[in-house]
Enzyme design. Structure first.
Site, PDB file in Angstrom:
ATOM      1  N   ASP A  62       0.844  -1.193   0.000  1.00  0.00           N
ATOM      2  CA  ASP A  62       0.000   0.000   0.000  1.00  0.00           C
ATOM      3  C   ASP A  62       0.880   1.244   0.000  1.00  0.00           C
ATOM      4  O   ASP A  62       1.452   1.617   1.020  1.00  0.00           O
ATOM      5  CB  ASP A  62      -0.905  -0.017   1.231  1.00  0.00           C
ATOM      6  CG  ASP A  62      -1.819   1.203   1.303  1.00  0.00           C
ATOM      7  OD1 ASP A  62      -1.783   2.027   0.365  1.00  0.00           O
ATOM      8  OD2 ASP A  62      -2.552   1.326   2.298  1.00  0.00           O
ATOM      9  N   GLU A 143      31.682  10.151   2.365  1.00  0.00           N
ATOM     10  CA  GLU A 143      32.387  10.001   3.645  1.00  0.00           C
ATOM     11  C   GLU A 143      31.407  10.343   4.771  1.00  0.00           C
ATOM     12  O   GLU A 143      31.454  11.424   5.353  1.00  0.00           O
ATOM     13  CB  GLU A 143      33.604  10.930   3.698  1.00  0.00           C
ATOM     14  CG  GLU A 143      34.642  10.643   2.624  1.00  0.00           C
ATOM     15  CD  GLU A 143      35.781  11.649   2.621  1.00  0.00           C
ATOM     16  OE1 GLU A 143      35.628  12.732   3.250  1.00  0.00           O
ATOM     17  OE2 GLU A 143      36.813  11.387   1.991  1.00  0.00           O
ATOM     18  N   GLU A 145      29.651  10.735   8.308  1.00  0.00           N
ATOM     19  CA  GLU A 145      30.028  10.826   9.719  1.00  0.00           C
ATOM     20  C   GLU A 145      28.795  10.579  10.583  1.00  0.00           C
ATOM     21  O   GLU A 145      27.663  10.792  10.140  1.00  0.00           O
ATOM     22  CB  GLU A 145      30.610  12.207  10.022  1.00  0.00           C
ATOM     23  CG  GLU A 145      31.876  12.508   9.231  1.00  0.00           C
ATOM     24  CD  GLU A 145      32.308  13.960   9.315  1.00  0.00           C
ATOM     25  OE1 GLU A 145      33.476  14.230   9.004  1.00  0.00           O
ATOM     26  OE2 GLU A 145      31.468  14.828   9.660  1.00  0.00           O
ATOM     27  N   GLU A 199      36.316  11.072  14.786  1.00  0.00           N
ATOM     28  CA  GLU A 199      36.243  12.414  14.227  1.00  0.00           C
ATOM     29  C   GLU A 199      36.535  13.464  15.307  1.00  0.00           C
ATOM     30  O   GLU A 199      36.903  13.144  16.428  1.00  0.00           O
ATOM     31  CB  GLU A 199      34.873  12.646  13.573  1.00  0.00           C
ATOM     32  CG  GLU A 199      34.881  12.508  12.056  1.00  0.00           C
ATOM     33  CD  GLU A 199      35.753  13.543  11.375  1.00  0.00           C
ATOM     34  OE1 GLU A 199      36.051  14.598  11.983  1.00  0.00           O
ATOM     35  OE2 GLU A 199      36.165  13.303  10.222  1.00  0.00           O
ATOM     36  N   GLU A 206      33.878   8.433  11.697  1.00  0.00           N
ATOM     37  CA  GLU A 206      33.752   8.367  10.243  1.00  0.00           C
ATOM     38  C   GLU A 206      34.266   7.010   9.773  1.00  0.00           C
ATOM     39  O   GLU A 206      35.305   6.534  10.238  1.00  0.00           O
ATOM     40  CB  GLU A 206      34.548   9.481   9.574  1.00  0.00           C
ATOM     41  CG  GLU A 206      34.474   9.453   8.051  1.00  0.00           C
ATOM     42  CD  GLU A 206      35.242  10.600   7.413  1.00  0.00           C
ATOM     43  OE1 GLU A 206      36.016  10.347   6.464  1.00  0.00           O
ATOM     44  OE2 GLU A 206      35.071  11.756   7.859  1.00  0.00           O
ATOM     45  N   HIS A 255      30.895  14.442   3.109  1.00  0.00           N
ATOM     46  CA  HIS A 255      31.654  14.902   1.949  1.00  0.00           C
ATOM     47  C   HIS A 255      31.558  13.836   0.860  1.00  0.00           C
ATOM     48  O   HIS A 255      31.695  12.644   1.136  1.00  0.00           O
ATOM     49  CB  HIS A 255      33.122  15.118   2.321  1.00  0.00           C
ATOM     50  CG  HIS A 255      33.324  16.067   3.452  1.00  0.00           C
ATOM     51  ND1 HIS A 255      34.481  16.127   4.198  1.00  0.00           N
ATOM     52  CD2 HIS A 255      32.497  17.008   3.995  1.00  0.00           C
ATOM     53  CE1 HIS A 255      34.376  17.046   5.133  1.00  0.00           C
ATOM     54  NE2 HIS A 255      33.183  17.597   5.033  1.00  0.00           N
ATOM     55  N   ARG A 327      40.114  23.732   2.707  1.00  0.00           N
ATOM     56  CA  ARG A 327      38.806  23.120   2.897  1.00  0.00           C
ATOM     57  C   ARG A 327      37.737  24.129   3.298  1.00  0.00           C
ATOM     58  O   ARG A 327      36.684  23.744   3.783  1.00  0.00           O
ATOM     59  CB  ARG A 327      38.905  22.001   3.942  1.00  0.00           C
ATOM     60  CG  ARG A 327      39.665  20.772   3.425  1.00  0.00           C
ATOM     61  CD  ARG A 327      39.958  19.799   4.560  1.00  0.00           C
ATOM     62  NE  ARG A 327      40.356  18.488   4.078  1.00  0.00           N
ATOM     63  CZ  ARG A 327      41.567  18.176   3.617  1.00  0.00           C
ATOM     64  NH1 ARG A 327      42.507  19.126   3.570  1.00  0.00           N
ATOM     65  NH2 ARG A 327      41.846  16.956   3.208  1.00  0.00           N
ATOM     66  N   GLU A 345      35.476  17.120  -4.841  1.00  0.00           N
ATOM     67  CA  GLU A 345      34.827  16.766  -3.572  1.00  0.00           C
ATOM     68  C   GLU A 345      33.843  17.862  -3.184  1.00  0.00           C
ATOM     69  O   GLU A 345      34.233  19.007  -2.954  1.00  0.00           O
ATOM     70  CB  GLU A 345      35.873  16.601  -2.471  1.00  0.00           C
ATOM     71  CG  GLU A 345      35.282  16.302  -1.098  1.00  0.00           C
ATOM     72  CD  GLU A 345      36.303  16.423   0.033  1.00  0.00           C
ATOM     73  OE1 GLU A 345      36.035  15.925   1.133  1.00  0.00           O
ATOM     74  OE2 GLU A 345      37.364  17.051  -0.202  1.00  0.00           O
ATOM     75  N   ARG A 347      31.610  19.287  -0.362  1.00  0.00           N
ATOM     76  CA  ARG A 347      31.755  19.137   1.080  1.00  0.00           C
ATOM     77  C   ARG A 347      30.501  19.503   1.872  1.00  0.00           C
ATOM     78  O   ARG A 347      30.480  19.387   3.087  1.00  0.00           O
ATOM     79  CB  ARG A 347      32.934  19.993   1.550  1.00  0.00           C
ATOM     80  CG  ARG A 347      34.256  19.551   0.935  1.00  0.00           C
ATOM     81  CD  ARG A 347      35.407  20.471   1.313  1.00  0.00           C
ATOM     82  NE  ARG A 347      35.591  20.593   2.741  1.00  0.00           N
ATOM     83  CZ  ARG A 347      36.179  19.689   3.512  1.00  0.00           C
ATOM     84  NH1 ARG A 347      36.629  18.562   2.978  1.00  0.00           N
ATOM     85  NH2 ARG A 347      36.306  19.881   4.812  1.00  0.00           N
TER      86      ARG A 347
END
Length: 456
Positions: A62, A143, A145, A199, A206, A255, A327, A345, A347
């Site tokens: 359903d 990645e 976390e 982390e 992570e 990330h 970063r 990447e 982030r």
């Protein structure tokens, strides 16, 4: 005859192979898994003797009871198992030695016999098909976390289970056994785990697994969250992928590394003559992601709590720029040891995102950059966190939406990302998230009580 060991070391990947394994191996339950629009994993359990029917006829359910699926008068849906996703649930072994197994399913609209437009897996498949029509295969490597908190008589608390920090060892890091068991369970389900570590925040971890094609990666993210939470529960802990469960410390992100390969298997993002080893195709893809970043944020950061993480000061990317050396930018160009490792990447995503919808939105944005020959801006090689507003404006650096409401506005104004989601999912997603944001705006928090109750 399939044995207990065969289920882990040589799992079947075809319908006939799954039917044979379920008939012969010690299996007592088959869980048919799918995902709703908000990314919540759902499942229907069938006894082993129904597995042949599942492949030949599908299993009906359903759809009106699933978030964002269909109205009550259109409720019949059918699950079609994907045999390549067969996996044993390692933590679910009965006293008599029998196992439960999992198959991820596609959702079929019974009125048309075609894939259901509200199935997030189909949404991603449709965008992957677009990439193939352009001559590309899409790979992604997330990645994710998460936090692990103590429990009080089975109820989750906000007490971190350890006081460890980034890359700490025991005795501060008390989760070595937890991460080890998560890795064992993932590996038994076919994951290729590359690394794990504590982390930055207390109780935060992570675990990274190898990149794969877009669909497999989305399947893996959904599976990963289920494995982590089930394994944590076995340790008497509660694992959460909530982006910012505790104020004043780093939040949890996801990330995501992105790359394209040509249909001949060549890395489409690599150019050894470029300063950044990034091809023109890679720069166009990057430019598309940057242009559509505000709308992507609504899908990749889909909760009110997501925007408690996306603030300056806690290593979360909020500035729409790219860089190869720091970063603080939204997109990073990591160094690549080989041409095949050339990637970008993103982030900003967090692990509450529906992985199918998030990857669909990101990929569609990147493809738009290629289709329109967008030009990537110059990389920003300074620490953007240290810029004031005037300097960011001089560099042409925008900021991601500051709330779920702002992100939804950006999504509604972005035809490319809306097209990636499709009409049904876009409508239901916006409807659900607008309601969530409205409820948040009208709620009264403990912070407000502490700040105002006795002052005014």
């Amino acid at each position: 005859m399939s044995t207990d060991e065969d289920l882990f070391t040589d799992p079947p990947t075809t319908a006939d192979g799954v039917i044979e394994a379920v008939a012969e191996a010690p299996i007592d339950a088959v869980r048919l898994q799918f995902t709703d629009i908000l990314g919540t994993v759902k499942n229907v359990t069938i006894p082993p003797d129904q597995i042949k029917k599942a492949f030949e006829e599908g299993i009906y359910f359903d759809g009106s009871s699933i978030e964002g699926f269909v109205r009550i008068q259109e409720s019949d849906m059918r699950l079609e198992p994907d045999p390549s996703t067969f996996a044993v649930l390692p933590w679910r072994k009965s006293d008599d030695g029998t196992h439960a197994v999992r198959l991820i399913c596609d959702v079929i609209d019974t009125t048309t016999g075609k894939p259901f437009e509200g199935d997030p897996r189909y949404v991603l498949k449709r965008v992957l098909d677009r990439a193939r029509e352009m001559g590309y295969e899409f790979n992604a490597g997330p990645e994710p976390e998460f936090f692990a908190f103590a429990t009080d008589e089975g109820t989750a608390t906000l007490e971190p289970h350890d006081t460890g920090g980034y890359f700490d060892l025991g005795p501060k890091d008390l989760a070595t056994d937890l991460r080890r068991d998560v890795i064992f369970n993932l590996e038994e389900m076919g994951f290729d785990v590359e690394a794990s570590h504590h982390e930055v925040a207390e109780g935060q971890h992570e675990i990274d697994f190898k990149y794969d094609d877009g669909l497999t990666t989305a399947d893996n993210v959904a599976t990963f969250r289920a494995v982590v939470r089930a394994t944590a529960a076995e340790h008497g802990l509660h694992a959460t992928f909530m982006p910012k469960p505790v104020a004043g410390i780093n939040g949890s992100g996801m990330h995501t590394h992105l790359s394209l390969f040509t249909s001949e298997g060549d890395p489409a993002f690599y150019d050894g003559d470029d300063e950044f080893d990034l091809s023109e195709t890679g720069k166009q893809f990057l430019a598309g992601v940057l242009e559509h970043a505000p709308a992507i944020t609504a899908v990749a950061n889909p909760t009110v709590n997501s925007y408690k993480r996306l603030v300056p000061g806690y290593e979360a990317p909020v500035y729409v720029a790219w860089s190869d050396v720091n970063r603080s930018a939204l997109v990073r160009k990591p160094a690549a040891r080989t041409p095949a490792a050339s990637r970008i990447e993103l982030r900003s995503p967090d692990p509450t995102a529906n992985p199918y919808l998030a990857l669909a939105a990101i990929l569609r944005a990147g493809l738009d950059g290629i289709e329109r020959d967008l030009e990537a801006p110059a990389p920003v090689r300074e620490n953007i966190y240290e810029f004031d507003e005037d300097k960011r404006e001089a560099y042409g650096i925008d900021t991601l939406p500051g709330s779920l409401g702002e992100a939804l506005d950006a999504l509604e104004a972005d035809d490319v990302v809306l097209d990636a989601l499709g009409d049904h999912v876009a409508e239901k997603f916006l409807e659900a998230k607008r309601q969530e944001f409205a409820e948040y705006r009208t709620s009264v928090s403990e912070w407000e009580h502490d700040r105002y109750l006795e002052t005014f």
